[in-house]
Design an enzyme around this catalytic site. Structure first.
Site, short mmCIF file in Angstrom:
data_model
loop_
_atom_site.label_atom_id
_atom_site.label_comp_id
_atom_site.label_asym_id
_atom_site.label_seq_id
_atom_site.Cartn_x
_atom_site.Cartn_y
_atom_site.Cartn_z
N SER A 1 -10.08 9.48 4.25
CA SER A 1 -9.86 8.34 3.36
C SER A 1 -8.36 8.20 3.16
O SER A 1 -7.66 9.18 2.87
CB SER A 1 -10.56 8.61 2.02
OG SER A 1 -10.03 7.75 1.02
N ASP B 1 -16.35 9.03 -4.11
CA ASP B 1 -16.97 10.36 -4.01
C ASP B 1 -16.07 11.40 -3.33
O ASP B 1 -16.06 12.57 -3.71
CB ASP B 1 -18.31 10.25 -3.25
CG ASP B 1 -18.16 9.55 -1.91
OD1 ASP B 1 -17.62 8.43 -1.88
OD2 ASP B 1 -18.55 10.14 -0.89
N ASN C 1 0.80 -1.23 0.00
CA ASN C 1 0.00 0.00 0.00
C ASN C 1 0.83 1.28 0.00
O ASN C 1 0.29 2.38 0.01
CB ASN C 1 -1.00 -0.02 1.16
CG ASN C 1 -2.09 -1.06 0.89
OD1 ASN C 1 -2.24 -1.54 -0.24
ND2 ASN C 1 -2.83 -1.44 1.91
N ARG D 1 -17.05 0.80 -1.80
CA ARG D 1 -15.81 1.55 -2.10
C ARG D 1 -15.99 2.60 -3.18
O ARG D 1 -15.31 2.57 -4.22
CB ARG D 1 -14.68 0.59 -2.46
CG ARG D 1 -14.38 -0.40 -1.37
CD ARG D 1 -13.16 -1.22 -1.64
NE ARG D 1 -11.95 -0.55 -1.21
CZ ARG D 1 -10.74 -1.07 -1.33
NH1 ARG D 1 -10.59 -2.25 -1.89
NH2 ARG D 1 -9.68 -0.43 -0.90
N PRO D 2 -16.88 3.55 -2.96
CA PRO D 2 -17.03 4.63 -3.94
C PRO D 2 -15.84 5.57 -3.90
O PRO D 2 -15.00 5.48 -2.99
CB PRO D 2 -18.31 5.33 -3.48
CG PRO D 2 -18.41 5.06 -2.04
CD PRO D 2 -17.75 3.73 -1.80
N CYS E 1 -16.58 -3.83 -4.90
CA CYS E 1 -15.59 -4.88 -4.71
C CYS E 1 -16.04 -5.74 -3.56
O CYS E 1 -17.05 -5.47 -2.93
CB CYS E 1 -14.23 -4.26 -4.48
SG CYS E 1 -13.48 -4.63 -2.93
N LYS F 1 -15.30 12.63 5.93
CA LYS F 1 -14.74 11.45 6.61
C LYS F 1 -13.41 11.19 5.93
O LYS F 1 -13.32 11.30 4.70
CB LYS F 1 -15.64 10.23 6.41
CG LYS F 1 -16.90 10.25 7.21
CD LYS F 1 -17.65 8.94 7.06
CE LYS F 1 -18.93 9.01 7.86
NZ LYS F 1 -19.63 7.73 7.88
#
Ligand code: EPU
Length: 443
Positions: free
Chosen positions: A167, A126, A24, A123-124, A118, A165
């Site tokens: 991410s 936006d 990641n 898992r958008p 998924c 929120k």
């Protein structure tokens, strides 16, 4: 080839394991390298399927992306001429939406499909789309073909943006997009994952001007990025936790090389509570079975919390702990695909819906009016239960590795179908396990 692992379990795993580079970080560092002047060399890149898919995608767009030594890649985006990512490649690489940053800055337009549903949740993207708009990008979504078309009308202009929120990849994307924006960009309520800070270090040593002050990240726009020194990405903390659980679950002892305790502190705290043996040295941590394990209650959360990626392996471990353990997943809405598989092996696990005071705030995914429809976000595991062998199907990456752990505990021969999903994120997991005494074979 059946795309499966065959495991003969019941062997305590013992020895040392050398961690690979973090998936990641690697995925994002490779994409960031496309924004540099000249070629970029990245070290400690894991040879995993996700990286191979990403390199293929870059080649398809016209760029250079190849392994030049065992774990060193060279990336050069100079010849990228295509601004469109096709549906098939986007669905294979979940971070494909991050290409909006290099494609928009180089070509002024990018056409990328919605990465879509998924296995671990909707898992958008936006939050990333909102960020692009805040920096002056025109973004249109065509519901008929599922593609976002993003265009720079005037150029990127820095500004203030607050994530409703946070991410993790959204924060990384915001940093990349703001690097060349005019003036200053402030990204507020940014995520705190250490992978993000590794990316910031890499960019700053290459000419970027990025400062973090807690949840605020301040980016001063610069004109270009050039590699100025060697860059070796950090080791994978998810892999570290995976091998820690292998040690504890099989009643063995594994020394994990190349990780500091601070990277996995929330895991160490919970493992200590469960009664795990842990010996911490400067850059090594030894995990060993201490005679018995006790039940724990876990709520997953963003960094510095107990990572969502660790709950599936932890659930397998808790089948071997005395008492009733709980796991409450707050980050993704669908991360229990392994439960049905563990039940096949004799595990005792029940779903339940915990009481949550402000679910819209508590859960990291978008909830809105969907709370009533929300399924059970928690499980209860009753242990200690002996596991027997079986044929298991992998749902997602972390669920998949957990089934290997379960098969390593179980007596007899088990088959884990979906090896390629595990190989997306774990470099040579079979070889590393064999070196620890496991009987595992790809079939
Ligand atoms: N979310 C939205 N809209 C957005 C962005 C996120 O609804 O625009 C939701 C997500 O669906 C999720 C929550 O917000 O429910 C948090 O998602 P976040 O964006 O923080 O996660 P991510 O960046 O998609 C990364 C890792 C995951 C890891 C999480 C948590 C990568 C490529 N992926 O996902 O890793 O679980 O952060 O740390 O970095 C894995 O390696 O197997 C994996 C899934």
């Amino acid at each position: 080839m059946e795309d499966a692992y065959k495991i003969n379990g019941g062997i305590p795993l013992k020895g040392q394991v050398k961690l690979s580079g973090a998936k990641n970080i690697a995925l994002k560092a490779v994409i960031a390298s496309l924004m540099f002047k000249g070629a970029v060399e990245l070290q400690n890149i894991p040879r995993i399927l996700d990286i191979e898919e990403l390199l293929n995608l870059i080649k398809l767009l016209g760029g250079r992306a190849e392994f030049v030594k065992s774990n060193t890649v060279v990336i050069d985006g100079a010849n990228i001429k295509s601004n469109k990512i096709d549906l098939l490649h986007a669905s294979k690489i979940r971070v494909s939406f991050m290409f909006f940053a290099p494609l928009l800055t180089a070509l002024g337009e990018a056409i990328i499909p919605n990465p879509g549903g998924c296995r671990i949740g909707a898992r958008p993207i936006d939050r990333q789309i909102e960020f692009m708009k805040a920096l002056g990008v025109s973004v249109k979504y065509n519901a008929e073909d599922g593609f976002y078309r993003a265009r720079l009308e005037k150029g990127l202009v820095g500004g203030y943006f607050k994530f409703d929120k946070p991410s993790h990849t959204g924060t990384e994307f915001a940093i990349l997009l703001a690097i060349f924006a005019k003036g200053q960009t402030i990204v507020d309520n940014a995520s705190l994952e250490p992978e993000i800070d590794d990316l910031i270090t890499f960019l700053n040593m290459s000419g970027a001007q990025i400062k973090r002050s807690g949840r605020k990240i301040i980016i001063e726009g610069v004109k270009s990025l050039t590699q100025r020194g060697e860059y070796k990405i950090a080791n994978d903390r998810n892999e570290a936790v995976t091998f820690a659980v292998f040690a504890l679950a099989t009643g063995g002892e594994i020394t994990i090389n190349g990780i500091s305790a601070t990277m996995i502190q929330s895991f160490i705290d919970v493992a200590k509570k469960a009664g795990a043996g842990i010996k911490i040295e400067k850059n090594n941590i030894k995990f060993f079975y201490n005679g018995s394990l006790g039940a724990t209650d876990i709520v997953t959360g963003p960094f510095p919390g107990f990572m969502t990626d660790w709950q599936a392996p932890w659930a397998v471990l808790m089948t071997q702990a005395a008492g009733v353990s709980t796991i409450h997943e707050s980050v993704f809405e669908n991360r229990f695909s392994y439960v049905s598989e563990l039940l096949k092996l004799g595990a005792k696990i029940d779903f339940f819906k915990p009481e949550v005071k402000s679910p819209e705030k508590f859960y990291q995914f978008n909830l809105g009016k969907n709370y009533q429809k929300l399924g059970s976000q928690a499980i209860k595991i009753t242990g200690k239960t002996p596991l027997h062998n079986g044929v298991l199907k992998v749902g997602d990456l972390r669920a998949g590795v957990s089934l290997i752990i379960a098969a390593a505990i179980a007596g007899g021969e088990s088959i884990v179908e979906g090896a390629s999903v595990i190989d997306r994120g774990y470099e040579e997991i079979d070889k590393k396990l064999i070196a620890l005494g496991a009987k595992i074979k790809k079939i």
